[in-house]
Design an enzyme around this catalytic site. Structure first.
Site, PDB file in Angstrom:
ATOM      1  N   ALA A 127      57.453 -13.914 -55.516  1.00 23.12           N
ATOM      2  CA  ALA A 127      58.540 -13.472 -54.647  1.00 23.12           C
ATOM      3  C   ALA A 127      58.095 -13.409 -53.196  1.00 23.12           C
ATOM      4  O   ALA A 127      58.815 -13.835 -52.281  1.00 23.12           O
ATOM      5  CB  ALA A 127      59.059 -12.109 -55.111  1.00 23.12           C
ATOM      6  N   TYR A 128      56.894 -12.896 -52.974  1.00 21.48           N
ATOM      7  CA  TYR A 128      56.364 -12.807 -51.612  1.00 21.48           C
ATOM      8  C   TYR A 128      56.140 -14.200 -51.037  1.00 21.48           C
ATOM      9  O   TYR A 128      56.534 -14.486 -49.896  1.00 21.48           O
ATOM     10  CB  TYR A 128      55.058 -12.011 -51.639  1.00 21.48           C
ATOM     11  N   ALA A 129      55.514 -15.074 -51.821  1.00 24.01           N
ATOM     12  CA  ALA A 129      55.253 -16.426 -51.340  1.00 24.01           C
ATOM     13  C   ALA A 129      56.553 -17.169 -51.051  1.00 24.01           C
ATOM     14  O   ALA A 129      56.633 -17.931 -50.081  1.00 24.01           O
ATOM     15  CB  ALA A 129      54.421 -17.192 -52.368  1.00 24.01           C
TER      16      ALA A 129
ATOM     17  N   SER B 291      59.331 -15.874 -49.979  1.00 23.98           N
ATOM     18  CA  SER B 291      59.863 -15.384 -48.710  1.00 23.98           C
ATOM     19  C   SER B 291      59.094 -15.968 -47.531  1.00 23.98           C
ATOM     20  O   SER B 291      59.661 -16.262 -46.474  1.00 23.98           O
ATOM     21  CB  SER B 291      59.841 -13.852 -48.670  1.00 23.98           C
ATOM     22  N   LYS B 292      57.800 -16.176 -47.701  1.00 24.06           N
ATOM     23  CA  LYS B 292      56.992 -16.709 -46.612  1.00 24.06           C
ATOM     24  C   LYS B 292      57.132 -18.228 -46.481  1.00 24.06           C
ATOM     25  O   LYS B 292      56.960 -18.773 -45.381  1.00 24.06           O
ATOM     26  CB  LYS B 292      55.526 -16.322 -46.823  1.00 24.06           C
TER      27      LYS B 292
END
Length: 245
Positions: free
Chosen positions: A153-155, A157-158
């Protein structure tokens, strides 16, 4: 004799971690710095005082990067206080780690609000207001390449941050404004260290051939380069991770 105009930088997430290191480095480079922070007044005050103690110029402005009115006020304050904006470093970010099968969707939404919408809102104002010859520096992550479990999820978004950066670089054609993303690897900040045991930290420190975690100062050095002398680097993502593959 007319003096050289001092460059002015806005640094979001500038009260702690990589953002604070970037703000202090840009102040050391001679730029006036506007530190944008989400809510911790004590940390923001300490960041400003640290810069001022070394002879730099800085102010702090509380702003939710995903709130367009708050970000417009942030840029208004920078222009009113220092006369304009030349550099925007968007270091504000949220990270929640969880496997895809288990992540709470409200955590996904919270990350996307700050990391994607926040980047878009800050970059929208930057596109309208950064003076010709300036620089916009966004923050991605090396996990978009490393593909570590629990980081999906973090990746994601980035990865959106990288797309915004590349497109904006092309949209600012003719203005001599560079737009780049910095993708740190594992870096010794509270955001990274929180919730990790010593074995995990040691394992991640060994992922690169230098066999250590990055430091906020390592990443600030890249920011300083992109904010000043690096006029021929544009529309790129720079992986600042010690060589982790």
């Amino acid at each position: 004799m007319v003096g050289i105009q001092r460059r002015v930088a806005i640094v979001t997430g500038g009260s702690r971690g990589i953002g604070r290191a970037a703000a202090e480095r840009l102040a050391h480079d001679g730029q006036a710095v506007v530190i944008a922070y989400a809510g911790n007044d004590v940390e923001a005050k300490a960041a400003v005082e640290a810069i001022q103690a070394r002879g730099g110029s800085a102010i702090a402005v509380k702003a939710d990067v995903a709130d367009e009115a708050a970000v417009a006020h942030l840029f208004d304050t920078a222009e009113t206080t220092y006369g304009g904006v030349d550099v925007v470093v968007n270091a504000a970010g949220v990270m929640v780690l969880s496997p895809v099968a288990e992540i709470a969707l409200d955590a996904l939404d919270r990350m996307h609000r700050t990391n994607i919408r926040g980047t878009f809102v800050v970059n929208q104002q930057a596109a309208r207001r950064v003076r010709d010859g300036g620089a916009v520096i966004n923050f991605s992550t090396s996990v978009t390449r490393l593909a570590l479990p629990t980081y999906a999820a973090y990746a994601a978004s980035k990865a959106a941050v990288e797309a915004i950066s590349l497109v904006l670089a092309k949209e600012l054609r003719g203005r001599d404004i560079t737009v780049n993303a910095v993708a740190p690897g594992p870096t010794a900040t509270a955001l990274f260290l929180d919730g990790k045991d010593e074995a995990t930290i040691e394992r991640m420190a060994k992922m690169n051939p230098l066999e250590r975690l990055g430091t906020p100062a390592d990443i600030a050095e890249v920011v300083s380069f992109l904010a000043g002398p690096a006029r021929w680097i544009n529309g790129q993502t720079l992986y600042a991770n010690g060589g982790a593959a």
